[in-house]
Design an enzyme around this catalytic site. Structure first.
Site, mmCIF file in Angstrom:
data_model
loop_
_atom_site.group_PDB
_atom_site.id
_atom_site.type_symbol
_atom_site.label_atom_id
_atom_site.label_comp_id
_atom_site.label_asym_id
_atom_site.label_seq_id
_atom_site.Cartn_x
_atom_site.Cartn_y
_atom_site.Cartn_z
ATOM 1 N N ASP A 128 24.055 68.422 -9.742
ATOM 2 C CA ASP A 128 22.640 68.162 -9.462
ATOM 3 C C ASP A 128 21.909 69.490 -9.479
ATOM 4 O OD1 ASP A 128 20.198 67.245 -8.735
ATOM 5 O OD2 ASP A 128 20.772 66.500 -6.755
ATOM 6 N N ASP A 153 13.522 34.422 -43.061
ATOM 7 C CA ASP A 153 13.736 34.587 -41.621
ATOM 8 C C ASP A 153 13.529 36.054 -41.268
ATOM 9 O OD1 ASP A 153 16.049 35.279 -39.378
ATOM 10 O OD2 ASP A 153 14.963 33.427 -38.987
ATOM 11 N N ASP A 168 10.652 31.822 -38.284
ATOM 12 C CA ASP A 168 11.046 31.118 -39.509
ATOM 13 C C ASP A 168 9.786 30.741 -40.279
ATOM 14 O OD1 ASP A 168 13.928 30.997 -39.115
ATOM 15 O OD2 ASP A 168 13.464 29.660 -37.442
ATOM 16 N N ASP A 205 5.769 -19.156 1.086
ATOM 17 C CA ASP A 205 5.155 -18.134 1.920
ATOM 18 C C ASP A 205 6.284 -17.343 2.558
ATOM 19 O OD1 ASP A 205 3.313 -16.567 3.093
ATOM 20 O OD2 ASP A 205 2.430 -18.092 4.382
ATOM 21 N N GLU A 265 8.717 -13.989 1.018
ATOM 22 C CA GLU A 265 8.096 -14.998 0.157
ATOM 23 C C GLU A 265 8.884 -15.167 -1.131
ATOM 24 O OE1 GLU A 265 3.718 -16.260 -1.585
ATOM 25 O OE2 GLU A 265 3.943 -14.511 -0.301
ATOM 26 N N ASP A 316 0.516 -17.127 -2.318
ATOM 27 C CA ASP A 316 -0.639 -16.403 -1.783
ATOM 28 C C ASP A 316 -0.426 -14.895 -1.817
ATOM 29 O OD1 ASP A 316 1.238 -16.092 0.146
ATOM 30 O OD2 ASP A 316 0.101 -17.040 1.775
ATOM 31 N N ASP A 365 2.498 -22.167 6.012
ATOM 32 C CA ASP A 365 2.283 -21.130 7.023
ATOM 33 C C ASP A 365 2.800 -21.572 8.381
ATOM 34 O OD1 ASP A 365 1.148 -19.562 5.117
ATOM 35 O OD2 ASP A 365 -0.925 -20.061 5.639
ATOM 36 N N ASP A 376 -31.136 -5.247 2.651
ATOM 37 C CA ASP A 376 -31.978 -4.077 2.854
ATOM 38 C C ASP A 376 -32.591 -3.671 1.520
ATOM 39 O OD1 ASP A 376 -29.954 -2.885 1.464
ATOM 40 O OD2 ASP A 376 -29.082 -1.873 3.186
#
Length: 1416
Positions: free
Chosen positions: A452, A652, A728, A1005, A1036, A1057, A1118, A1247
């Protein structure tokens, strides 16, 4: 920097005078604020503007400031005057810092007392940046430099650790070393002289004591010593080397050579010059070189900087090398290397032929003192004979930081030859050394040490020495800062040699690493050996074919922090392969060594041919990158190449991605680490210089780089067709000559840009042309390779996935249906482990045999521009097979396999529509031409039934394609006929759109846990409740299956229903495929439907109390599913307490405090605490006389629904519908639904909203005979009924969604209307539905007989009277829809709203307190 302003002086004052004013302002009591510094700056501006001259001490005394105008500025001027008077008068005029002698340096105010001490705080990064910015143009150690730091210290009161951090941030490494040495000496001298006030030697050093929170004056003394040490820094503005800067066209080699010459001539002996060169080679470099060196840092080794800037240097310059490569050894005495000629003209006289140090124009005056080497006063240091003889031996090698007596006189020529060069490999800078000494371990006489040149001393690990070796603690300044507790000085010499036979040298001082991490050969050993370090020159061939300009936008312009993904370990085989791959990339110039941050792991992958492929895992970088959209959506369909231009050529590009360079600022994100085997050597790091494979934006960037040259060549040959995808390229030309010209022009253009055309991959017709994995023939297109499908059972999941991937690639040319593919796809389900073993069924093996036979006919025809496009849709139970073909062609253009829809049942008509739309999209994208005709295998009756009876809104889309759709019976010529090897059976029951008279009726039902059904034909035939799992919907379905099983095989009318079950039944009876692996109950339902010759499916609204038979039978079903307890009933509906009073057993009073309506937690949370007063509104005298309408909003999940509410003012019966949009059309739809369920009103009161006042709505009401009127919105006397109804409905919806957060909006609204109309009781103990459908008032003549009374008693109020006291009770003679006829004298009709049922006197009380539920 606290309250201190910028130290840069404003206009009208010199820097020294401005610093004097700032320091005087620090003595103000209380401490100065930002406004004080602003007043001071404003005063200087005012003085300079009015006096027309700069401010100085003599011209700007305390009297020069007008009183009261600039705050406390007069006090600052008075303080400055007082201090200067005590110091002996005003300073002289300030001179600019950059002026050299003979000018005197600017006078600076002496350090004054700082007054009250500020509280200590640590440096913030912003403060350190501001300080560095203020002093970067000032010379270290100068008075202005010291004064600036003094003001910063006054603000923060830093500890010794803070001051050390400040020094590391603002000073170079050489300045840090010099400052630390001077500070240590100053502290030792002060402690020895006993001049420190408050210092106790027994409690620690001055540094330790001043770091305490209550240090006080002792810290101030340490700060003064720290500032005094800054005056002795080695670098000064007058130093010649500090003014040497790199010219704009000067190479880095010449610039560093000038620095070395200046340091050799002027640096005092004993001062290391390497840190100064390392610092100034970056700080004084030009802008371009500084940008190149940013990733390496300003304090990197000069050799690394020169290597980085070698490419920037002019081409006629030679790269700088601080070391030399030894040549072959020659016999005889060693000759000095020839003197290298200068690379350019001299920068002093601008003439060529000599170096700048030999320039005749250079000043040759007498030296100022004796030579620091030989002590001879007659010559300069650069002309010292000793230095020249030493340079002859070293010959351009490593320069020593200190004077060493030569040892070459006692060495022979052979020994000298061995010492002169230390050869090192560039990838492994280590050398074997031989050690001896009394403090070494016996086994450590030979070791491998890392060389170093940046380390000044040799470092040994502590485990190499004996335990009791003599030591002294050492403070070492390294790259990470000052280390005080890690290293020791070995107090004893060691002998070292580079060869076993010697020669040996003695090293007097060696550092010992107590952490046993480093064994470093520092600069002291080569200096004593007088040797040079030879490193072979790095071979860096240029990158072949790099574009001139790198892309400026690659998706990382926001510069996020680079990823730091550690490199995972590899075995020895893979590591050797990786090293070989990295070496090849390094030789090709694709990568280069890298020292900056960032890391992504790398590893090799073995190819099928045994070779290795380099893979860089850039997933972490890709996650930080903003994707750039690709120009091409995918590989082109080669059948779109028309047959007209017959001459085709393809080429290519070799290593195409590696031709796109990458800017240096992006290389942080493309770096990697090459590990060393076993970790015995330091790892090496590299970074890509070009676009790597694996980077997310590499394909898009390459396409953009290639787009313009391809467009230019294509424009020049407009009659040719160009097809390109990535690297290509294919050209189809009408003539062979034009094909040759086009190829030459394209190849030349690509070579000019630096791309390499792979000549070995270039092919052309008449032979088949391979392109993108396919072979382009004269009339057809085939695949280069087909899967063999040699599959046996069992097979692993990984192998089966690979086979399916190969089949997917060639599926567009394989004439097969979806069925065999679906059999293999179904075997992948429920397998997640890739090692899982799958047993194939005989049916799946038969499907593989069918695919193997179909692959033998795999081919596709090329597109003929003269023929129209035709399509065929083949529907099967496994999915759809779509064919695109042309008349007269041998093979189709393409096959497409699509699965069924995601629903449980896929209608045939919808599958046909989706197939036609998919084919149209493919035809337009590949051939830019629409399809002329669609053929299919669906029976015409089934398709007609779906179009006429389906409620799917996409029926309109199929009707738009109806003129182009033709059935299979026409038998057009085409290759799709090979698919009809087995006709598909379309089984569906006969569907009737209208109810079948005198047919069996089935009602079903369901509830949670059970289902029920009943069969009716003129009378009730059968009814039953069956158990069912989980939800009411499955209940049902269970009831429906039980009913179908009990019904005889005859036409049946089915009434349900459930909207979901109704939609599923209609889908099945109109024709649909179930999923390949259907739910068992759905498959059983489909088989049950096929037993009946004719089927009608109807939907009846749940919980309807209409009087027609369908509603009656539905209510009967029902009743087969009753709720067991009133708590369950209230939990489902949240009805009021009056409704619970109808519960048969146990009986619950309407006013019982223990009622479920009172104890319900949901009702307690959401019920209002009080009710508003009832107002008088216009009510109808009969059902459907007057309605009120309003629109309210309810938010559920992410949607806001518009509830269209219609209320009958007579009975209170309500209908509401939830719509997503708010338009006039949705309002009309809501009114129509209300008319269906409640009847048609005579009057409608609304309204003044835009939906109700629109012309469309008014015209609709007129057509239906409804009188429309308007009222004031939110008015309790006109719109109170609908506003109250809105609140009741939304309250019920909120309760349902609080109990069931995922309850669908339609079910919740249906339940709310059911509870509001048919369950909740009014005070008259009638529901709104009963009141709405009660018989009309009986006609009683005046002279007729009075009816007899009933047992019912009522309390009543007389209409039109102000007395609100209840009268009665009286019996009711007649009960009708409008009211009751009470037995008064004479009898009186009283409306129901003024009646209240009477049960028991003791129960008469405030019932409202007990009825607070959903209907107050």
């Amino acid at each position: 920097m606290g309250n201190s302003p910028s130290y840069n002086p404003p206009a009208g004052i010199s820097p020294s005078d401005w610093l004097n004013l700032l320091q005087s302002a620090q003595r103000l009591n209380p401490r100065p604020s930002p406004s004080d510094f602003t007043d001071l700056k404003n005063y200087i501006h005012w003085f300079h503007k009015t006096q027309k001259k700069p401010w100085t001490f003599t011209s700007g005394g305390p009297t020069s400031c007008p009183p009261g105008r600039f705050g406390r500025v007069p006090l600052v001027l008075a303080t400055l005057n007082e201090v200067l008077s005590n110091e002996g008068g005003a300073p002289g005029a300030s001179a600019p810092e950059e002026q050299p002698p003979p000018y005197d340096p600017p006078a600076i105010l002496p350090i004054i007392s700082e007054g009250n001490r500020n509280r200590h705080r640590a440096w913030a990064l912003r403060e350190l940046q501001d300080i560095k910015k203020e002093i970067e143009n000032k010379a270290p150690g100068s008075q202005v430099w010291i004064q600036t730091l003094r003001l910063a210290i006054l603000q923060a009161d830093p500890t010794p650790a803070d001051l050390e951090q400040l020094c590391q941030y603002i000073a170079s490494p050489v300045d840090q070393t010099a400052h630390m040495t001077s500070l240590t000496a100053a502290i030792a001298a002060a402690e020895a002289a006993n001049t420190l006030q408050g210092f106790n030697p027994k409690t620690g050093t001055l540094t330790q004591q001043s770091a305490q929170p209550n240090a006080g004056d002792l810290r101030s003394q340490y700060q003064n010593l720290w500032l005094q040490a800054g005056k002795n820094l080695p670098t000064r503005p007058s130093a010649p080397w500090s003014t040497i800067v790199q010219g704009p066209a000067e190479s880095s080699v010449e610039f560093v050579n000038r620095l070395q010459i200046s340091l050799a001539d002027n640096l005092p002996d004993g001062v290391p010059k390497e840190p100064i060169i390392d610092s100034l080679s970056y700080a004084n470099a030009n802008r371009e070189c500084q940008q190149i060196l940013q990733g390496r840092g300003p304090v990197a080794a000069v050799g690394q900087k020169l290597q980085a800037c070698a490419q920037w240097a002019p081409k006629n310059k030679q790269p700088a090398l601080l070391v030399h490569t030894p040549g072959p050894k020659m016999p005889g005495p060693r000759q000095p290397a020839p003197k290298r000629p200068p690379p350019g003209p001299c920068y002093r006289c601008l003439k060529e032929g000599h170096w700048a140090r030999d320039c005749p124009t250079k000043a040759t005056g007498p030296p100022p003192g004796p030579c620091p080497i030989c002590k001879d006063p007659s010559h300069w240091k650069r002309d010292c004979p000793t230095l020249k003889s030493k340079n002859k031996l070293i010959e351009g090698g490593l320069s020593a930081p200190q004077t060493i007596t030569p040892i070459t006189d006692s060495l022979s020529e052979a020994e000298l030859e061995c010492l002169l060069s230390i050869p090192l490999a560039r990838s492994r800078p280590s050398v074997a050394v031989y050690l001896s000494g009394p403090w070494l371990q016996p086994s450590q006489n030979q070791a491998l040490m890392l060389v170093d040149t940046g380390a000044e001393n040799t470092v040994l690990p502590q485990n190499w020495l004996v335990r009791d070796y003599p030591r002294i603690p050492a403070a070492v300044l390294g790259a990470g800062g000052v280390s005080r507790n890690r290293y020791n000085w070995l107090q004893g010499p060691l002998t070292l040699a580079l060869k076993p036979e010697g020669p040996f040298i003695t090293i007097p001082k060696i550092l010992v690493d107590t952490s046993d991490k480093w064994q470093i050969l520092g600069r002291d050993v080569p200096s004593r050996l007088q040797a040079s370090i030879s490193i072979p020159e790095e071979v860096r061939p240029p990158v072949v074919g790099v574009l001139d300009t790198p892309p400026s936008h690659i998706g990382l312009e926001h510069l996020p922090p680079p990823p730091e993904v550690p490199q995972f370990p590899l075995n020895l085989e893979r590591l050797q392969a990786l090293q070989d791959l990295v070496h090849r990339s390094l030789e090709a110039g694709y990568i280069s060594p890298w020292d900056g941050p960032g890391n992504n792991p790398v590893f090799p992958v073995r190819k099928p041919n045994g070779a290795w492929r380099f893979v860089h895992d850039l997933r972490a970088t890709n996650a930080l990158t903003k994707p750039i959209p690709a120009l091409s959506p995918g590989p082109p369909d080669l059948t779109a190449i028309p047959t007209h231009p017959p001459h085709i050529i393809c080429l290519d590009l070799k290593d195409a991605f590696f031709q796109i360079p990458v800017e240096d600022r992006f290389r942080f994100y493309l770096s990697f680490t090459l590990p060393s085997p076993g970790g015995l050597q330091p790892h090496r790091r590299f970074a890509w210089r070009v676009l790597p494979q694996g980077f997310i934006n590499s394909p898009a960037l390459f396409e953009r780089a290639l787009q313009e040259p391809l467009r230019q060549v294509s424009a020049a040959f407009s009659q040719s067709l160009l097809v390109s995808y990535m690297d290509d390229i294919l050209y189809a030309s009408p003539t062979e000559e034009q094909r040759s010209q086009c190829y030459q022009a394209l190849a030349a253009r690509l070579r000019d840009l630096g791309f390499q055309v792979a000549s070995e991959k270039t092919s052309q017709t008449p032979s088949p042309v391979p392109f993108l994995g396919q072979m382009v023939h004269e009339q057809i297109v085939t695949y280069q390779s087909l899967p063999t499908l040699q599959i046996s059972s069992p097979i692993s999941l990984h192998q089966l996935q690979a086979v399916l991937g190969d089949l997917q690639w060639v599926s567009r040319g394989t004439p097969t249906t979806r069925r065999p593919l679906q059999l293999l796809y179904s075997s992948l389900k429920r397998h997640h482990d890739p090692r899982a073993i799958i047993q194939l069924s005989p049916e799946q093996l038969q499907g593989i045999a069918e695919l193997r036979q179909a692959l033998s006919h795999n081919a596709r025809s090329r597109y003929n521009e003269q023929e129209p496009l035709l399509a065929y849709v083949h529907l099967t139970r496994a999915g759809s097979t779509l064919v695109l073909f042309q008349k007269g062609a041998q093979f189709p253009l393409a096959y497409f396999q699509t699965p069924l829809t995601d629903n449980q049942a896929s209608p045939w008509g919808l599958l046909l529509l989706l197939g036609c739309q998919y084919l149209q999209t493919q035809a337009l994208s590949s051939y830019a031409k629409p399809i002329l005709k669609y053929y299919h295998n669906l029976p015409k009756t089934s398709l007609d039934n779906w179009i006429q009876s389906s409620e799917d809104p996409r029926v309109q889309e199929l009707l738009q394609l109806w003129p182009q759709i033709s059935s299979q019976g026409i038998q057009p010529p085409g290759p799709w006929k090979t698919l009809i090897t087995r006709a598909e059976v379309f089984l569906t029951p006969q569907f009737s759109p209208d109810p079948i008279p005198a047919a069996l009726c089935l009602f079903s039902d369901g509830a949670t846990g059970r289902g029920a059904y009943c069969l009716w034909k003129d009378h009730l035939l059968d009814f039953q409740a069956v158990p069912a799992p989980e939800s009411a919907q499955k209940g049902e379905l269970a009831g429906l299956l039980a009913g179908l099983a009990a019904a005889p095989p005859e036409p049946v009318n089915i009434w349900v229903d459930s909207k979901y079950l109704y939609s599923l039944l209609r889908t099945l009876v109109l024709g649909a495929w179930l999923q390949p692996d259907p739910v068992p109950s759905y498959a059983l339902l489909y088989k049950s439907l096929l037993r009946h010759p004719a089927i009608v499916v109807g939907h009846v609204r749940s919980h309807s109390s209409a009087s027609h038979p369908i509603a009656s039978l539905n209510n009967y079903v029902d009743q087969l599913l009753p709720l067991e307890t009133p708590e369950q009933w209230h939990k489902l509906t949240h009805c009021n307490s009056r409704a619970l009073s109808r519960w048969p057993n146990p009986r619950i009073s309407a006013w019982d405090p223990r009622s479920p309506a009172t104890l319900c937690e949901t009702c307690q949370k959401l019920n209002p605490t009080g009710g508003g007063k009832m107002r008088t509104i216009q009510r109808g005298w009969a059902p459907n006389h007057i309605w009120q309408a309003d629109i309210t909003h309810y938010k559920y999940k992410q949607f806001t629904y518009a509830l269209h509410v219609f209320v009958d003012t007579y009975s209170g019966a309500t209908h509401a519908s939830a719509k997503r949009g708010l338009t006039t059309q949705t309002t009309i739809e809501g009114l129509l639904e209300a008319i269906v369920h409640l009847g048609r009103p005579k009057k409608l009161n609304t309204d003044q909203g835009a939906n109700y006042t629109s012309k469309t709505f008014v015209r609709f009401c007129q057509q239906f005979g409804v009188s429309l009127s308007h009222h004031v919105p939110y008015n309790p006397t006109s719109s109170g009924l609908d506003e109250r109804t809105n609140g009741l409905l939304k309250l019920l919806l909120s309760k349902y969604h609080l109990d069931e957060p995922h309850l669908p909006m339609t079910q919740a609204l249906s339940r709310a209307l059911w509870t509001h109309n048919q369950i909740n009781l009014l005070p008259i103990l009638k529901t709104r539905w009963e009141l709405h459908h009660s018989p009309p008032l009986a006609v009683i003549s005046e002279g007729g007989e009075t009816p007899k009374g009933s047992d019912k008693l009522f309390l009543y109020l007389l209409p039109g009277q102000n007395n609100r006291r209840w009268l009665g009770p009286l019996p009711a003679l007649v009960e009708a829809s409008g009211g009751a006829l009470l037995a008064t004298d004479p009898p009186v009709w009283v409306p129901w709203r003024l009646l209240k049922a009477f049960k028991c006197l003791k129960n008469d009380g405030p019932e409202d307190a007990h009825n607070r539920s959903s209907d107050g």
